[in-house]
Structure formats: C-alpha cells, structure tokens
Design a protein around this motif. Structure first.
Motif, PDB file in Angstrom:
ATOM      1  N   VAL A  76      17.281  -3.897   9.808  1.00 13.56           N
ATOM      2  CA  VAL A  76      17.164  -4.123   8.375  1.00 13.56           C
ATOM      3  C   VAL A  76      18.215  -3.270   7.663  1.00 13.56           C
ATOM      4  CG1 VAL A  76      15.651  -3.959   6.370  1.00 13.56           C
ATOM      5  CG2 VAL A  76      14.695  -4.515   8.610  1.00 13.56           C
ATOM      6  N   ASN A  77      19.083  -3.935   6.955  1.00 12.61           N
ATOM      7  CA  ASN A  77      20.137  -3.259   6.215  1.00 12.61           C
ATOM      8  C   ASN A  77      19.534  -2.728   4.916  1.00 12.61           C
ATOM      9  OD1 ASN A  77      22.146  -3.137   4.129  1.00 12.61           O
ATOM     10  ND2 ASN A  77      23.529  -4.203   5.521  1.00 12.61           N
ATOM     11  N   SER A  78      19.908  -1.508   4.539  1.00 10.50           N
ATOM     12  CA  SER A  78      19.265  -0.927   3.353  1.00 10.50           C
ATOM     13  C   SER A  78      19.531  -1.756   2.096  1.00 10.50           C
ATOM     14  CB  SER A  78      19.733   0.504   3.157  1.00 10.50           C
ATOM     15  OG  SER A  78      21.121   0.499   2.968  1.00 10.50           O
ATOM     16  N   GLN A  79      20.582  -2.578   2.128  1.00  6.19           N
ATOM     17  CA  GLN A  79      20.891  -3.403   0.952  1.00  6.19           C
ATOM     18  C   GLN A  79      20.250  -4.784   1.041  1.00  6.19           C
ATOM     19  OE1 GLN A  79      22.745  -2.120  -1.685  1.00  6.19           O
ATOM     20  NE2 GLN A  79      22.362  -0.306  -0.464  1.00  6.19           N
ATOM     21  N   ALA A  80      19.600  -5.072   2.187  1.00  8.02           N
ATOM     22  CA  ALA A  80      19.088  -6.433   2.378  1.00  8.02           C
ATOM     23  C   ALA A  80      17.892  -6.682   1.479  1.00  8.02           C
ATOM     24  CB  ALA A  80      18.685  -6.621   3.832  1.00  8.02           C
ATOM     25  N   MET A  81      17.676  -7.963   1.161  1.00  9.76           N
ATOM     26  CA  MET A  81      16.551  -8.358   0.306  1.00  9.76           C
ATOM     27  C   MET A  81      15.226  -7.864   0.880  1.00  9.76           C
ATOM     28  SD  MET A  81      17.384 -10.140  -2.341  1.00  9.76           S
ATOM     29  CE  MET A  81      16.237 -11.425  -2.803  1.00  9.76           C
ATOM     30  N   GLU A  82      15.095  -7.932   2.223  1.00  7.18           N
ATOM     31  CA  GLU A  82      13.795  -7.589   2.807  1.00  7.18           C
ATOM     32  C   GLU A  82      13.570  -6.088   2.894  1.00  7.18           C
ATOM     33  OE1 GLU A  82      15.036  -9.033   7.115  1.00  7.18           O
ATOM     34  OE2 GLU A  82      13.194  -7.895   7.283  1.00  7.18           O
ATOM     35  N   LYS A  88       1.454  -4.978  -1.304  1.00  7.45           N
ATOM     36  CA  LYS A  88       2.401  -5.399  -2.346  1.00  7.45           C
ATOM     37  C   LYS A  88       3.399  -6.403  -1.760  1.00  7.45           C
ATOM     38  CE  LYS A  88       5.501  -3.321  -5.819  1.00  7.45           C
ATOM     39  NZ  LYS A  88       6.336  -4.470  -5.881  1.00  7.45           N
ATOM     40  N   ARG A  89       3.843  -6.108  -0.536  1.00  6.98           N
ATOM     41  CA  ARG A  89       4.817  -6.992   0.112  1.00  6.98           C
ATOM     42  C   ARG A  89       4.200  -8.379   0.353  1.00  6.98           C
ATOM     43  NH1 ARG A  89       7.623  -5.560   5.924  1.00  6.98           N
ATOM     44  NH2 ARG A  89       9.437  -6.896   5.705  1.00  6.98           N
ATOM     45  N   MET A  90       2.940  -8.388   0.781  1.00  9.71           N
ATOM     46  CA  MET A  90       2.260  -9.660   1.041  1.00  9.71           C
ATOM     47  C   MET A  90       2.177 -10.472  -0.248  1.00  9.71           C
ATOM     48  SD  MET A  90       0.952 -11.428   3.445  1.00  9.71           S
ATOM     49  CE  MET A  90       0.942 -10.361   4.843  1.00  9.71           C
ATOM     50  N   ARG A  91       1.914  -9.765  -1.360  1.00 14.68           N
ATOM     51  CA  ARG A  91       1.828 -10.467  -2.651  1.00 14.68           C
ATOM     52  C   ARG A  91       3.208 -10.939  -3.103  1.00 14.68           C
ATOM     53  NH1 ARG A  91      -1.361  -5.827  -4.118  1.00 14.68           N
ATOM     54  NH2 ARG A  91       0.418  -5.085  -5.307  1.00 14.68           N
ATOM     55  N   ASP A  92       4.190 -10.017  -3.038  1.00 13.31           N
ATOM     56  CA  ASP A  92       5.519 -10.323  -3.593  1.00 13.31           C
ATOM     57  C   ASP A  92       6.296 -11.299  -2.722  1.00 13.31           C
ATOM     58  OD1 ASP A  92       4.811  -8.502  -5.441  1.00 13.31           O
ATOM     59  OD2 ASP A  92       6.255  -6.954  -4.867  1.00 13.31           O
ATOM     60  N   VAL A  93       6.256 -11.080  -1.404  1.00 13.26           N
ATOM     61  CA  VAL A  93       7.112 -11.876  -0.519  1.00 13.26           C
ATOM     62  C   VAL A  93       6.437 -13.182  -0.128  1.00 13.26           C
ATOM     63  CG1 VAL A  93       8.310 -11.881   1.722  1.00 13.26           C
ATOM     64  CG2 VAL A  93       8.235  -9.796   0.346  1.00 13.26           C
ATOM     65  N   CYS A  94       5.148 -13.128   0.163  1.00  7.66           N
ATOM     66  CA  CYS A  94       4.474 -14.339   0.661  1.00  7.66           C
ATOM     67  C   CYS A  94       3.690 -15.051  -0.434  1.00  7.66           C
ATOM     68  CB  CYS A  94       3.526 -13.999   1.806  1.00  7.66           C
ATOM     69  SG  CYS A  94       4.337 -13.169   3.170  1.00  7.66           S
ATOM     70  N   GLY A  95       3.572 -14.404  -1.595  1.00  8.92           N
ATOM     71  CA  GLY A  95       2.834 -15.048  -2.689  1.00  8.92           C
ATOM     72  C   GLY A  95       1.346 -15.190  -2.386  1.00  8.92           C
ATOM     73  N   VAL A  96       0.805 -14.346  -1.507  1.00  8.32           N
ATOM     74  CA  VAL A  96      -0.637 -14.423  -1.204  1.00  8.32           C
ATOM     75  C   VAL A  96      -1.346 -13.405  -2.089  1.00  8.32           C
ATOM     76  CG1 VAL A  96      -2.369 -14.358   0.618  1.00  8.32           C
ATOM     77  CG2 VAL A  96      -0.005 -14.868   1.193  1.00  8.32           C
ATOM     78  N   LYS A  97      -2.449 -13.812  -2.635  1.00  7.88           N
ATOM     79  CA  LYS A  97      -3.157 -12.927  -3.575  1.00  7.88           C
ATOM     80  C   LYS A  97      -4.116 -11.998  -2.856  1.00  7.88           C
ATOM     81  CE  LYS A  97      -2.789 -15.131  -7.969  1.00  7.88           C
ATOM     82  NZ  LYS A  97      -2.858 -16.543  -8.189  1.00  7.88           N
ATOM     83  N   GLU A  98      -4.161 -10.735  -3.356  1.00  7.86           N
ATOM     84  CA  GLU A  98      -5.150  -9.789  -2.837  1.00  7.86           C
ATOM     85  C   GLU A  98      -6.404 -10.008  -3.660  1.00  7.86           C
ATOM     86  OE1 GLU A  98      -3.799  -5.773  -2.941  1.00  7.86           O
ATOM     87  OE2 GLU A  98      -5.738  -4.982  -2.296  1.00  7.86           O
ATOM     88  N   ASP A  99      -7.313 -10.784  -3.120  1.00 14.73           N
ATOM     89  CA  ASP A  99      -8.436 -11.230  -3.941  1.00 14.73           C
ATOM     90  C   ASP A  99      -9.600 -11.603  -3.026  1.00 14.73           C
ATOM     91  OD1 ASP A  99      -8.771 -13.122  -6.863  1.00 14.73           O
ATOM     92  OD2 ASP A  99     -10.193 -13.225  -5.211  1.00 14.73           O
ATOM     93  N   ASP A 100     -10.700 -10.915  -3.237  1.00 16.21           N
ATOM     94  CA  ASP A 100     -11.851 -11.085  -2.364  1.00 16.21           C
ATOM     95  C   ASP A 100     -12.397 -12.516  -2.398  1.00 16.21           C
ATOM     96  OD1 ASP A 100     -13.543  -9.640  -0.599  1.00 16.21           O
ATOM     97  OD2 ASP A 100     -15.150 -10.004  -2.039  1.00 16.21           O
ATOM     98  N   LYS A 101     -12.437 -13.092  -3.616  1.00 14.46           N
ATOM     99  CA  LYS A 101     -13.015 -14.445  -3.737  1.00 14.46           C
ATOM    100  C   LYS A 101     -12.143 -15.468  -3.005  1.00 14.46           C
ATOM    101  CE  LYS A 101     -15.738 -14.238  -7.906  1.00 14.46           C
ATOM    102  NZ  LYS A 101     -15.298 -13.782  -9.217  1.00 14.46           N
TER     103      LYS A 101
END
Ligand SMILES: C[S@@+](CC[C@H](N)C(=O)[O-])C[C@H]1O[C@@H](n2cnc3c(N)ncnc32)[C@H](O)[C@@H]1O
Length: 507
Positions: free
Chosen positions: A276-282, A345-358
């Motif tokens: 992983v390059n420090s400048q890379a998006m990921e 945060k990464r799961m929310r931002d990168v994968c668009g999955v919500k941290e939500d119990d329901k």
C-alpha cells in the motif's frame, strides 16, 4: 450496538442454538458481519467449531501489545516492558490462538498465516503440529518491496504466507495471471486472417493411448509413450471447427488462440501486488496495512460467494473490506478499540455498509461488539489507545507519530476541508482544529494553559479538549481565553462522548 445480555444467552440456550446465533442470518452457526473488539483468544473461544470457511491472519510479530505494532513501533514514544522477550514467547502467544482457529475452521476450509523472516520457520513448525504436515499446501512468497537496504546482507524484500487446508476436499478456485509480454511475443507471434494471435501446441500427453482418426488424414498413432489429448469425439469436434492443423510430417497440432487463454495458473511467488503506497486511495496511513488485491486473491482462491471469512488480527480491516467487496460473509477480531473504530469507518466509507443494528438483523449492515464503552473500561486503556479512542469518537484523525506531537493528539477537519486523497494526504485547505486528550480525572488550569499555547502557536480558532472532568479553574480559564483572543476551547468530558452529547457542543 448489539450487546449480548444474560437474558439473550438464556433465550439462545432454550432455542438449542449456540449463543450468538440470530435467526435469518446467513449462517445458522455464527453471526457474521461483526467486528469483535477484544483478545482473539477469548473471542474465538466463544465461536462454535467448524463454522468458518477461510481464515487469514497477519499477527504482529513479537508483541502482545497491539498498539505499538499497529501504529508503528518506531514512532511509539512509550516503552513496553511486557514485550515478548523472544521468538519462543511469540510462538507461545500464537499457539493457543492457532489451535482455536483450527477448531473453528470447517473441514473444507483454508488457513493463511502472514508473517516474515523474523519467525516464519518457527511458525511453520507450529502450524505443522496443529494442522498436520500433510495439510500444508504452500509457502507463498509475497515480494513487498523492490529493494531494501539491509547493511551487510541481502535485502529482505518479501513476506511469507503459509497456506494450509483443514481437510480434503477443500475449496479451491484456480486463479490465473496474464502471460508475460515476452512470453506472448515469443509464443504467440502467428496471427490468423481475422487478426487473432495463436500458437500451435501438441495434441498429445505422456502415457500410452490408442490411435485416432483425424478427418481426411485418416488414422494416426500417437508418438511413442504418449496418447492423444482427446477421445474420438473431441478430435472430430476440433477438426470440424478447423482447430487442428498438420505439420509437414503429418502430425496434428492444435491451434491455440491467445484470447482464449485464461493466463498462467498462479504460482507461489507473487511479485505483481505492490504494497500500500502512502499516497494511494486505499491508504489509511497505518504501517501494517496490507493491500486489498492481496486479500482479494486469497479470498477468490479459497472461498465462494457467501462463504465466511475470518480475520482474527484484522487491523484496519483489509480482509473484511476485500471479503465484503467479493460478496463473502466476514468476521473480524481485533484487540485494539482504535483499530475497530478505524475499520468500522472504512467499512462505511469504502464499502458503503451501514453500522446499524437493525439493518444487521436483516442481513445488511454490520455491528461492532465489545468496544470499551464504559468509563471504567476507558480508564483501563493504555494512554495511547485512550487518546485514539477519544479522537476517533470525535470524528478526528489521531496523530500517528506520538513523538513530537507538540501538544496535539489529533485533528478535526471540518466537512468543507475533506482531504482529496489523490492530491496527497495532507494537501488540502489549512482548516483543522486541534484535539488534546488527557486521561485524567480533573483537567486543571495548567492543562488548559498549555493547550492555549498550542492554539496560539498554530493560530487555530477552535480546539477540543477531552478529559474525564474539568476543574472550575479550568472552565474559567477557557472563558477568559475566549474573551482575550476570540478563540474557543470546547471542553468535552468522556461522559459527554459516551452519552453522545457532543453534537450540540460541537455545533
Ligand atoms: C499487523 S496488524 C494487521 C493488519 C491487517 N492485516 C491490515 O491489513 O490492516 C495486527 C493487528 O493484530 C491486532 N492484535 C494484536 N494482538 C491481538 C490479540 N491478542 N487479539 C486480537 N487482535 C490482536 C493488533 O491490534 C493489530 O491491529
């Protein structure tokens, strides 16, 4: 957040299912899309046996204190006297964890252990003992650097990934990589009338076999000690499609088109995945972060859609993101609350999955369990973890370098100043607010005085100060500072953060 209460446990037991099982979840045995915060030994002991399809682990070497490795050992200002004294101690730390991992792995499952020269030879022996020597499949060499300056010895440029299976049959999807340019040039130099590159390859393989009829050319015997690669129907079909040509001596050759080839089957030496390059998006800026393509390759090879991938040392969650991207179920465990928040945060931002119990209950969002959400637990955290917890809870970015932090534990960037990663991590408008964190009961006037110096030095209009409580002197000083300079210091207590009372204070 889903917290398992005693009542839940009783209900599960009455339903005759292992604790932790929720109806309607993809697995009847285990909850997935969950990040568990805690020591993986304890967390793994709660999982039933034979419940996951693929395990990848990338444990820190020679340390049972997660944060120094997670954040980069050399940058950590504190010294740790409980660091493992030797490789022997590291193996002793890892052995019970690997035994648990072996227990939870399904019989068709695969196990990948990522390490390097520091301990790889000892790890291999330990894994042979736990999984069985016959279950060892490969020692994958991942070349992570082009060159490395290791004085007076050869540069250490690769990591080692041990690949074991739990039993046979096991899940295996052959992966292919493109042919090298030089190979294409030397082997596929012929082009047919439609412009398709091809080569002529043998129609036979080792081992005796019968003669076959090759269309108008009649019956042809295979060369001595070989057999034709197809039954008669196969030969007839290839002849009908014009895919067989003949040499001057009358031997058949198969026309093999480049565009029909999947590539070369993947070998055990991987030099095509850069770190992983420090400048890379990921890049999240953590020294131990592994590249997503590396994890995608492993997950594609050793699991199918909806299978369960477990990473018990999941750091900033690369394996979980790769699993989510590829439509797998996943479970992550990490002892560091900071790491758990970062990966959520990464799961929310990168994968668009919500941290939500329901949402999680209907098989969509994800949940983080067992984070230290009580004042008592937060008091017990090592100072560095506590600082990170507070900064991340405020939506800020913690300082990675703890040396020379000049009184700033983290920075909050207002939404309007969101960094554009493509332009480099910190190349964006100079709008940020400092955060200082003190893991003490009563932050006093001297603490505020030194933070005021930071605000003046950095010329910031607003700053955040987190502590368990503030003395009245401290609060008066904050008001006086505002009157004198127009700069505001927002005093936040841990209770404010825990009770999510911060929104109105931040407004
Ligand atoms: C090398 S990092 C993993 C990096 C990860 N592969 C990635 O790409 O982000 C190792 C992680 O193991 C975690 N760790 C260390 N000891 C642990 C334990 N006993 N239980 C759970 N996690 C642990 C650390 O907190 C750290 O985040």
């Amino acid at each position: 957040m889903a917290k398992k209460t005693a009542a839940d446990s009783v209900k599960s037991a009455l339903a005759g299912k292992p604790i932790g099982t929720t109806q309607g979840r993809p697995s009847a045995l285990v909850d997935t899309r969950v990040i568990y915060c805690g020591d993986n030994l304890e967390q793994l002991q709660k999982l039933p046996e034979n419940c996951v399809d693929l395990i990848y682990i990338d444990p820190p070497f020679n340390s049972n204190r997660n944060y120094e490795v997670f954040w980069g050992e050399t940058k950590e200002k504190r010294s740790f006297d409980d660091r493992h004294a030797s490789t022997k101690a590291y193996i002793e730390f890892m052995r019970p964890r690997c035994e648990e991992l072996h227990r939870v792995l399904k019989k068709t499952g695969s196990f990948y252990y990522h390490c390097d020269w520091h301990a790889s030879h000892y790890v291999k022996i330990m894994l042979d003992q736990i999984f069985g020597e016959n279950q060892f499949q490969n020692e994958i060499v991942w070349r992570r650097h082009f060159s490395h300056n290791d004085p007076k010895k050869y540069g250490c440029v690769h990591d080692v990934i041990f690949y074991y299976v739990a039993g046979k049959p096991y899940i295996w999807n052959q992966q292919f990589v493109p042919h090298a340019e030089s190979y294409i040039k030397s082997h596929y130099s012929s082009v047919d009338k439609d412009g398709r590159a091809y080569q002529l390859v043998s129609c036979s393989a080792p081992g005796e076999g019968p003669a076959r009829k090759f269309g108008d050319k009649g019956i042809i015997k295979p060369p001595v000690g070989r057999h034709w690669s197809w039954a008669q129907e196969g030969v007839d079909e290839l002849i009908a499609k014009g895919r067989i040509t003949f040499t001057k001596t009358g031997m058949p050759r198969l026309i093999q088109y480049l565009d029909e080839m999947k590539g070369v089957p993947l070998q055990d030496s991987w030099d095509d995945i850069p770190p992983v390059n420090s400048q890379a998006m990921e890049s999240l800026g953590y020294p131990t972060q592994k590249p997503i393509p590396l994890l995608e390759r492993i997950i594609n090879s050793s699991s199918n859609k909806n299978d369960i991938v477990l990473d018990a040392f999941c750091g900033c969650g690369t394996a979980l993101v790769a699993a989510e991207n590829l439509g797998r179920q996943w479970i992550g465990i990490d002892v560091s609350p900071t790491a758990c928040r970062v990966m959520a945060k990464r799961m929310r931002d990168v994968c668009g999955v919500k941290e939500d119990d329901k949402l999680w209950r209907i098989g969509r969002g994800f949940v983080v369990r067992d984070l230290p959400w009580s004042e008592k637990k937060l008091r017990e955290l090592p100072p560095f973890e506590f600082e990170n917890w507070a900064v991340i809870a405020l939506g800020g970015r913690p300082n990675k370098a703890q040396v020379g932090d000049m009184g700033i534990d983290g920075r909050i960037y207002p939404v309007s100043a969101t960094p554009k990663k493509t332009e480099g991590e910190l190349e964006f408008m100079d709008v940020w607010y400092p955060i200082q964190v003190k893991q003490k009961d009563r932050a006093g006037r001297p603490d505020i005085d030194s933070f005021e110096a930071v605000m003046m030095r950095e010329d910031r209009q607003k700053g955040f100060f987190v502590s368990f409580d503030f003395s009245s002197d401290a609060m008066s000083e904050i008001q006086a500072f505002f009157k004198k300079t127009g700069k505001s210091i927002i005093a936040l207590t841990v209770k404010d953060i825990l009770e999510e009372q911060i929104a109105y204070k931040l407004a």
